[in-house]
Design a protein around this motif. Structure first.
Motif: not given
Length: 369
Positions: A53-65
């Protein structure tokens, strides 16, 4: 997170991210879930190429997995990104240097300890086959007691090939020692243990450099940092190692690393690589090229450090390319520069344990056997 692997999110999709993404497929201990970059197109290219997946930095930091953040941003951003990862409750593994200063590195490690997460850092080339073979030969007493050594990186300067070499020549973070010193000093700590004090001398051969390639060819850039640094590192074991890093040398014939013992000498290959031939001289014998006794010596295995960290977390053991090791190496480099500028000897304030060696003859993908 499963019982056998940890999820990884990569922040920073520059050139070096490609080999990390490729090698992540080698190690079952890690599973890359997503990538992020301030340039969304850079993240999209890597995501499509490696089916993540390509995410924003904030979205990546929030990922539980995602359990570990792999910080591949530019050095100036290492501290901010790693601190954000730790504050998000993630373990973090960074490209070198760990941070811009040893003081920042101490703050990062302190916060990580408070949050109960781990910090790791490149280089991990000391885990390569040639360097683990050299370490094993030392541990087996093949050269007797290590007494001294040399670490040598000397070249003409990056303006010969780099289209934008400015940052290599600035006082804040530039120069040959900070550029490549982590590889050489980490390799020596792997073989000899931590450093206790340093001294150094240095100079700048020129006040400007001329860019020799790219659209800025012919442009002059200022030089504000020493471009030839020669120092001595005294290890806690008592060994004395001369280190020379330079952007002022046209050619030389020094081996990158040499270790001199009471009974013999080891020639150790380029610490920026995993492969190469280790040569041994023992009193009364001829030089011998030694067979490689350890795995990970036939290719570029960048990423073994984060795989080892994941395995260590899963198995509750210390990881080898640790934040404490990276802090110690950064402290040694800072102290060498200070010793050079102030013409004095400096005691190293940080300490790290010599990282455990890898077992011999590991199969690709294995770490802790």
């Amino acid at each position: 997170m499963t019982a056998s692997s940890l999820g990884v999110g990569i922040i920073g999709c520059g050139v070096i991210s490609e080999i990390y993404l490729k090698r992540a497929q080698t190690f079952p201990q890690i599973d890359v879930k997503a990538v992020a970059d301030l340039n969304p197109n850079a993240a999209r290219i890597r995501a499509e190429a490696f089916n993540v997946d390509a995410l924003t930095v904030d979205a990546l930091l929030a990922r539980d997995d995602i359990d570990i953040i792999l910080n591949l941003t530019i050095p100036a951003a290492h501290m901010d990104v790693s601190m954000a990862a730790v504050n998000a409750g993630k373990h973090v593994y960074s490209e070198k240097p760990l941070t811009g200063t040893a003081a920042d590195a101490r703050a990062l490690l302190s916060l990580a300890a408070q949050r109960g997460v781990r910090v790791g850092c490149a280089p991990d080339t000391f885990l390569g086959g040639s360097h683990q073979t050299a370490r094993a030969l030392i541990d087996q007493g093949k050269i007797g007691t290590p007494l001294a050594g040399t670490a040598t990186l000397m070249l003409p300067g990056h303006e010969r090939w780099h289209p934008n070499p400015d940052f290599y020549y600035v006082r804040d973070g530039g120069g040959p020692l900070l550029d490549m010193g982590p590889y050489y000093i980490t390799a020596m700590v792997n073989m000899l243990g931590p450093v206790s004090r340093v001294s150094g001398m240095g100079r700048s051969s020129r006040t400007t450099r001329v860019i020799e390639s790219g659209p800025r060819k012919g442009q002059e850039i200022p030089v504000t940092t020493p471009t030839h640094i020669t120092g001595v590192m005294e290890f806690t074991s008592g060994a004395l190692v001369q280190i020379t890093t330079s952007f002022d040398v046209e050619a030389h014939r020094h081996t990158p690393l040499e270790v001199y013992g009471s009974e013999g000498t080891l020639l150790v290959p380029d610490p920026n690589r995993f492969d190469g031939t280790v040569a041994l001289y023992r009193r009364g014998e001829d030089w011998q090229d030694m067979p490689m006794t350890h795995g990970y010596g036939d290719d570029n295995y960048r990423g073994i450090g984060i795989a080892d960290m994941a395995d260590a977390i899963l198995n509750n053991r210390p990881h080898r390319a640790s934040g404490k090791l990276a802090l110690h190496v950064l402290d040694v480099m800072e102290s060498l520069l200070t010793a050079t500028l102030e013409q004095r000897t400096i005691a190293i304030q940080s300490h790290c344990d010599r990282p455990d060696g890898l077992a011999p003859n590991l199969s690709v993908g294995q770490i802790h056997a």
